[in-house]
Motif scaffolding. Structure first.
Motif, short mmCIF file in Angstrom:
data_model
loop_
_atom_site.label_atom_id
_atom_site.label_comp_id
_atom_site.label_asym_id
_atom_site.label_seq_id
_atom_site.Cartn_x
_atom_site.Cartn_y
_atom_site.Cartn_z
N UNK A 93 -14.20 -27.68 18.82
CA UNK A 93 -15.10 -28.75 18.38
C UNK A 93 -14.59 -30.14 18.77
N UNK A 94 -13.43 -30.19 19.39
CA UNK A 94 -12.88 -31.47 19.81
C UNK A 94 -12.18 -32.23 18.71
N UNK A 95 -11.84 -31.55 17.61
CA UNK A 95 -11.12 -32.20 16.52
C UNK A 95 -9.64 -32.32 16.88
N UNK A 96 -8.97 -33.39 16.43
CA UNK A 96 -7.55 -33.58 16.75
C UNK A 96 -6.66 -32.70 15.87
N UNK A 97 -6.72 -31.40 16.12
CA UNK A 97 -5.97 -30.43 15.33
C UNK A 97 -4.64 -30.11 16.03
N UNK A 98 -3.61 -29.91 15.23
CA UNK A 98 -2.29 -29.62 15.79
C UNK A 98 -2.33 -28.37 16.67
N UNK A 99 -1.69 -28.44 17.83
CA UNK A 99 -1.59 -27.27 18.69
C UNK A 99 -0.95 -26.11 17.94
N UNK A 100 -1.56 -24.95 18.02
CA UNK A 100 -1.15 -23.81 17.18
C UNK A 100 -0.98 -22.57 18.03
N UNK A 216 -18.80 -25.82 8.19
CA UNK A 216 -19.88 -25.53 7.25
C UNK A 216 -19.36 -25.50 5.80
N UNK A 217 -18.64 -26.55 5.46
CA UNK A 217 -18.04 -26.68 4.13
C UNK A 217 -18.70 -27.82 3.36
N UNK A 218 -18.85 -27.64 2.06
CA UNK A 218 -19.34 -28.70 1.18
C UNK A 218 -18.23 -29.28 0.32
N UNK A 219 -17.26 -28.44 -0.05
CA UNK A 219 -16.13 -28.87 -0.86
C UNK A 219 -14.87 -28.46 -0.11
N UNK A 220 -14.09 -29.43 0.35
CA UNK A 220 -12.97 -29.08 1.21
C UNK A 220 -11.93 -30.20 1.26
N UNK A 221 -10.76 -29.85 1.75
CA UNK A 221 -9.69 -30.80 1.92
C UNK A 221 -9.19 -30.79 3.36
N UNK A 222 -8.76 -31.94 3.83
CA UNK A 222 -8.22 -32.07 5.19
C UNK A 222 -6.88 -32.77 5.08
N UNK A 223 -5.83 -32.12 5.56
CA UNK A 223 -4.50 -32.72 5.58
C UNK A 223 -4.28 -33.38 6.93
N UNK A 224 -4.02 -34.68 6.91
CA UNK A 224 -3.88 -35.45 8.14
C UNK A 224 -2.56 -36.21 8.11
N UNK A 225 -1.87 -36.26 9.25
CA UNK A 225 -0.71 -37.13 9.38
C UNK A 225 -1.03 -38.22 10.40
N UNK A 226 -0.46 -39.39 10.15
CA UNK A 226 -0.63 -40.52 11.04
C UNK A 226 0.51 -40.47 12.04
N UNK A 227 0.19 -40.19 13.30
CA UNK A 227 1.23 -40.06 14.31
C UNK A 227 1.59 -41.40 14.93
N UNK A 228 1.02 -42.48 14.40
CA UNK A 228 1.33 -43.82 14.88
C UNK A 228 0.08 -44.59 15.22
N UNK A 229 0.01 -45.84 14.72
CA UNK A 229 -1.13 -46.72 15.00
C UNK A 229 -2.46 -46.13 14.54
N UNK A 230 -2.41 -45.32 13.47
CA UNK A 230 -3.64 -44.77 12.92
C UNK A 230 -4.20 -43.60 13.67
N UNK A 231 -3.42 -43.03 14.61
CA UNK A 231 -3.89 -41.86 15.37
C UNK A 231 -3.73 -40.62 14.50
N UNK A 232 -4.85 -39.93 14.16
CA UNK A 232 -4.78 -38.81 13.23
C UNK A 232 -4.44 -37.49 13.90
N UNK A 233 -3.74 -36.65 13.17
CA UNK A 233 -3.50 -35.27 13.58
C UNK A 233 -3.76 -34.39 12.37
#
Length: 291
Positions: A93-100, A216-233
């Motif tokens: 989906x093009x989301x900035x998700x950590x390489x896994x 397809x979630x209505x109630x959910x949590x997203x854990x994000x780290x700031x890798x610098x200058x507001x760039x989310x991961x």
């Protein structure tokens, strides 16, 4: 409205507070998925799925097959339990998700090539008290493999950061945020500190919305780290997390439950009117056919 809770813990702070808000005008009933196999009649107008066990998912699927909305859907909840599938969906989906990367067992990981640098090792299947560990060298990895040799795992390259996670939550149209020291921090996980939404870097709220749409979630949590200058991961996504101590969260959950229940009733009413219209049309056609 009748609102059902699929949970073994109806006293959970978020659920209990939402129930108290709903109780004056609506009927709320809890179903423990570990002790019941099917929901009693009459069915509720909506069910909130606050459990991720196999029995809870099976109960939710059976209700969905009977035409009752479940928040979150069973399929979406199950997807967020598999970190391999989660990462694949997010990256597509093009989301900035950590390489896994996925390994059948920790023993297999330890027996493979030397790790290129610090990595985060997690249980592939998300659950309570699952494995999440920062591994910096081979000795640590061997010790971990000795303790959990058959554990299926995923590996994410460690992204340097401040040591604090941004916890973002969504309940329907409402967003909530907090700052919490990472469980990988040497100091260990600390208290969760509420975070004003206007303090988030630009684009982060819309990123959370994209996660909800993608999964397809209505109630959910997203854990994000700031890798610098507001760039989310994004490092993790959770279906129906606890969302404790967030002002307005119980109200948002109560409003979402009523909204979803109302949509079911409105849909049934529309179908009923359509059926009546079709029946009336058939009668008119039959009558006119005699002339």
């Amino acid at each position: 409205m009748r609102i059902g809770l699929i949970t073994p813990e109806p006293g959970h702070p978020l659920l209990a507070a939402a129930t108290a808000l709903l109780a004056p005008g609506h009927q709320v009933e809890a179903l423990n998925p570990e002790t019941v196999e099917s929901a009693p009649e009459p069915l509720a107008d909506v069910y909130l799925l606050k459990s991720r066990t196999p029995r809870a998912l099976a109960l939710a699927r059976s209700l969905e097959h009977r035409g009752v909305p479940v928040v979150n859907p069973a399929a979406a909840t199950a997807l967020c339990q598999d970190r391999t599938a989660m990462a694949e969906r997010a990256r597509r989906a093009g989301l900035p998700f950590a390489g896994t990367r996925t390994f059948a067992t920790l023993a297999q990981l330890a027996a493979g090539p030397r790790l290129p640098g610090p990595v985060v090792v997690k249980s592939r299947h998300s659950r309570k008290n699952d494995l999440v560990a920062l591994v910096r060298h081979a000795t640590q990895l061997r010790e971990l493999a000795d303790a959990y040799p058959q554990e299926p795992v995923v590996v994410q390259d460690f992204a340097p950061n401040s040591g604090w996670d941004r916890k973002l939550w969504a309940i329907g149209d409402r967003l909530f945020a907090a700052l919490r020291r990472s469980e990988l921090s040497p100091e260990g996980r600390g208290p969760t500190v509420p975070l004003p939404l206007d303090s988030l870097p630009p684009g982060w709220p819309s990123l959370v919305r994209r996660v909800g749409e993608t999964f397809q979630l209505d109630v959910y949590g997203v854990d994000i780290i700031d890798t610098g200058d507001g760039v989310p991961l994004i490092v993790d996504i959770n279906a129906f997390p606890g969302i404790r101590d967030q002002s307005g969260a119980p109200e948002a959950l109560a409003a979402l439950a009523v909204s979803r229940a109302g949509q079911l009733r409105e849909g049934a009413a529309v179908k009923g009117r359509a059926a009546k219209g079709a029946a009336a049309g058939a009668v008119r056609h039959a009558v006119l056919g005699h002339f």
